[in-house]
Design a protein around this motif. Sequence first.
Motif, PDB file in Angstrom:
ATOM      1  N   ARG A  22       0.841  -1.206   0.000  1.00 29.32           N
ATOM      2  CA  ARG A  22       0.000   0.000   0.000  1.00 29.32           C
ATOM      3  C   ARG A  22       0.874   1.254   0.000  1.00 29.32           C
ATOM      4  O   ARG A  22       0.602   2.209  -0.738  1.00 29.32           O
ATOM      5  CB  ARG A  22      -0.934  -0.014   1.211  1.00 29.32           C
ATOM      6  CG  ARG A  22      -1.689   1.283   1.450  1.00 29.32           C
ATOM      7  CD  ARG A  22      -2.711   1.562   0.347  1.00 29.32           C
ATOM      8  NE  ARG A  22      -3.223   2.911   0.415  1.00 29.32           N
ATOM      9  CZ  ARG A  22      -4.259   3.304   1.136  1.00 29.32           C
ATOM     10  NH1 ARG A  22      -4.910   2.433   1.892  1.00 29.32           N
ATOM     11  NH2 ARG A  22      -4.639   4.554   1.109  1.00 29.32           N
ATOM     12  N   ALA A  23       1.923   1.278   0.806  1.00 33.39           N
ATOM     13  CA  ALA A  23       2.821   2.442   0.852  1.00 33.39           C
ATOM     14  C   ALA A  23       3.483   2.671  -0.509  1.00 33.39           C
ATOM     15  O   ALA A  23       3.574   3.813  -0.977  1.00 33.39           O
ATOM     16  CB  ALA A  23       3.860   2.261   1.946  1.00 33.39           C
ATOM     17  N   LEU A  25       2.318   1.729  -3.456  1.00 33.22           N
ATOM     18  CA  LEU A  25       1.292   2.174  -4.396  1.00 33.22           C
ATOM     19  C   LEU A  25       0.899   3.629  -4.149  1.00 33.22           C
ATOM     20  O   LEU A  25       0.653   4.376  -5.102  1.00 33.22           O
ATOM     21  CB  LEU A  25       0.074   1.251  -4.319  1.00 33.22           C
ATOM     22  CG  LEU A  25       0.346  -0.199  -4.743  1.00 33.22           C
ATOM     23  CD1 LEU A  25      -0.894  -1.052  -4.521  1.00 33.22           C
ATOM     24  CD2 LEU A  25       0.833  -0.288  -6.164  1.00 33.22           C
ATOM     25  N   ASP A  26       0.858   4.037  -2.902  1.00 29.10           N
ATOM     26  CA  ASP A  26       0.553   5.438  -2.598  1.00 29.10           C
ATOM     27  C   ASP A  26       1.592   6.379  -3.215  1.00 29.10           C
ATOM     28  O   ASP A  26       1.236   7.434  -3.742  1.00 29.10           O
ATOM     29  CB  ASP A  26       0.483   5.667  -1.090  1.00 29.10           C
ATOM     30  CG  ASP A  26      -0.800   5.144  -0.461  1.00 29.10           C
ATOM     31  OD1 ASP A  26      -1.790   4.920  -1.190  1.00 29.10           O
ATOM     32  OD2 ASP A  26      -0.811   4.971   0.769  1.00 29.10           O
ATOM     33  N   THR A  27       2.862   5.995  -3.192  1.00 28.04           N
ATOM     34  CA  THR A  27       3.889   6.851  -3.799  1.00 28.04           C
ATOM     35  C   THR A  27       3.719   6.897  -5.317  1.00 28.04           C
ATOM     36  O   THR A  27       3.953   7.931  -5.930  1.00 28.04           O
ATOM     37  CB  THR A  27       5.325   6.398  -3.457  1.00 28.04           C
ATOM     38  OG1 THR A  27       5.576   5.109  -4.011  1.00 28.04           O
ATOM     39  CG2 THR A  27       5.566   6.373  -1.959  1.00 28.04           C
ATOM     40  N   VAL A  29       0.873   6.720  -6.942  1.00 30.95           N
ATOM     41  CA  VAL A  29      -0.283   7.566  -7.257  1.00 30.95           C
ATOM     42  C   VAL A  29       0.154   9.022  -7.354  1.00 30.95           C
ATOM     43  O   VAL A  29      -0.117   9.708  -8.344  1.00 30.95           O
ATOM     44  CB  VAL A  29      -1.404   7.393  -6.207  1.00 30.95           C
ATOM     45  CG1 VAL A  29      -2.473   8.450  -6.375  1.00 30.95           C
ATOM     46  CG2 VAL A  29      -2.012   5.994  -6.293  1.00 30.95           C
ATOM     47  N   VAL A  30       0.835   9.504  -6.344  1.00 28.55           N
ATOM     48  CA  VAL A  30       1.236  10.914  -6.307  1.00 28.55           C
ATOM     49  C   VAL A  30       2.147  11.253  -7.484  1.00 28.55           C
ATOM     50  O   VAL A  30       1.907  12.214  -8.216  1.00 28.55           O
ATOM     51  CB  VAL A  30       1.932  11.238  -4.960  1.00 28.55           C
ATOM     52  CG1 VAL A  30       2.524  12.633  -4.980  1.00 28.55           C
ATOM     53  CG2 VAL A  30       0.941  11.089  -3.817  1.00 28.55           C
ATOM     54  N   ASP A  42      -5.695   5.931 -10.445  1.00 27.16           N
ATOM     55  CA  ASP A  42      -6.511   5.681  -9.259  1.00 27.16           C
ATOM     56  C   ASP A  42      -6.141   4.351  -8.618  1.00 27.16           C
ATOM     57  O   ASP A  42      -5.865   3.366  -9.317  1.00 27.16           O
ATOM     58  CB  ASP A  42      -7.994   5.675  -9.623  1.00 27.16           C
ATOM     59  CG  ASP A  42      -8.456   7.011 -10.176  1.00 27.16           C
ATOM     60  OD1 ASP A  42      -7.994   8.052  -9.667  1.00 27.16           O
ATOM     61  OD2 ASP A  42      -9.280   7.020 -11.107  1.00 27.16           O
ATOM     62  N   LEU A  43      -6.162   4.334  -7.300  1.00 21.80           N
ATOM     63  CA  LEU A  43      -5.867   3.136  -6.523  1.00 21.80           C
ATOM     64  C   LEU A  43      -7.142   2.684  -5.825  1.00 21.80           C
ATOM     65  O   LEU A  43      -7.822   3.477  -5.170  1.00 21.80           O
ATOM     66  CB  LEU A  43      -4.779   3.448  -5.487  1.00 21.80           C
ATOM     67  CG  LEU A  43      -4.411   2.332  -4.517  1.00 21.80           C
ATOM     68  CD1 LEU A  43      -3.888   1.097  -5.252  1.00 21.80           C
ATOM     69  CD2 LEU A  43      -3.380   2.843  -3.508  1.00 21.80           C
ATOM     70  N   PHE A  53      -5.197  -4.990  -4.400  1.00 20.12           N
ATOM     71  CA  PHE A  53      -5.329  -3.617  -4.872  1.00 20.12           C
ATOM     72  C   PHE A  53      -5.458  -3.608  -6.399  1.00 20.12           C
ATOM     73  O   PHE A  53      -4.953  -4.494  -7.084  1.00 20.12           O
ATOM     74  CB  PHE A  53      -4.095  -2.794  -4.483  1.00 20.12           C
ATOM     75  CG  PHE A  53      -3.862  -2.757  -3.004  1.00 20.12           C
ATOM     76  CD1 PHE A  53      -4.458  -1.784  -2.218  1.00 20.12           C
ATOM     77  CD2 PHE A  53      -3.053  -3.700  -2.382  1.00 20.12           C
ATOM     78  CE1 PHE A  53      -4.253  -1.743  -0.853  1.00 20.12           C
ATOM     79  CE2 PHE A  53      -2.837  -3.671  -1.015  1.00 20.12           C
ATOM     80  CZ  PHE A  53      -3.441  -2.690  -0.247  1.00 20.12           C
ATOM     81  N   TYR A  77       9.454   1.174  -8.558  1.00 25.43           N
ATOM     82  CA  TYR A  77       8.291   0.303  -8.336  1.00 25.43           C
ATOM     83  C   TYR A  77       8.556  -1.092  -8.904  1.00 25.43           C
ATOM     84  O   TYR A  77       8.357  -2.100  -8.227  1.00 25.43           O
ATOM     85  CB  TYR A  77       7.062   0.949  -8.977  1.00 25.43           C
ATOM     86  CG  TYR A  77       5.914   0.015  -9.248  1.00 25.43           C
ATOM     87  CD1 TYR A  77       4.992  -0.295  -8.270  1.00 25.43           C
ATOM     88  CD2 TYR A  77       5.745  -0.558 -10.518  1.00 25.43           C
ATOM     89  CE1 TYR A  77       3.925  -1.153  -8.527  1.00 25.43           C
ATOM     90  CE2 TYR A  77       4.693  -1.399 -10.785  1.00 25.43           C
ATOM     91  CZ  TYR A  77       3.787  -1.694  -9.786  1.00 25.43           C
ATOM     92  OH  TYR A  77       2.747  -2.550 -10.051  1.00 25.43           O
TER      93      TYR A  77
END
Length: 98
Positions: A22-23, A25-27, A29-30, A42-43, A53, A77
């Motif tokens: 999750r961490a 994937l969050d990076t 997204v931004v 979008d996640l 996810f 990634y």
Amino acid sequence: MTAPIKIVAILSARPGKAAELRALLDTMVVASRAEPGNLRYDLWVDQGNDARFVLDELYVDDAAVAAHRATPHFLAYRATVGDLAERSSVTLNGLSVA
């Protein structure tokens, strides 16, 4: 006019790796939303499995996808995600997109 390109990736976290995934994937997204050829990034999380996810990506064209895949955040990634998740993805050409 070229049709947009959609990528849908499904990532299932390896046991004990959901928070790390999750961490990561969050990076993504931004950073990915800031790319000039990105229209959406979008996640999503599966309602029945919080370790699965979905990335829903939309780019203006193939060149934008290639540019995305050459970015430092995508390369980082790719180097990391295999240790965190099983993944599959499809790349789609738009036929009738509003």
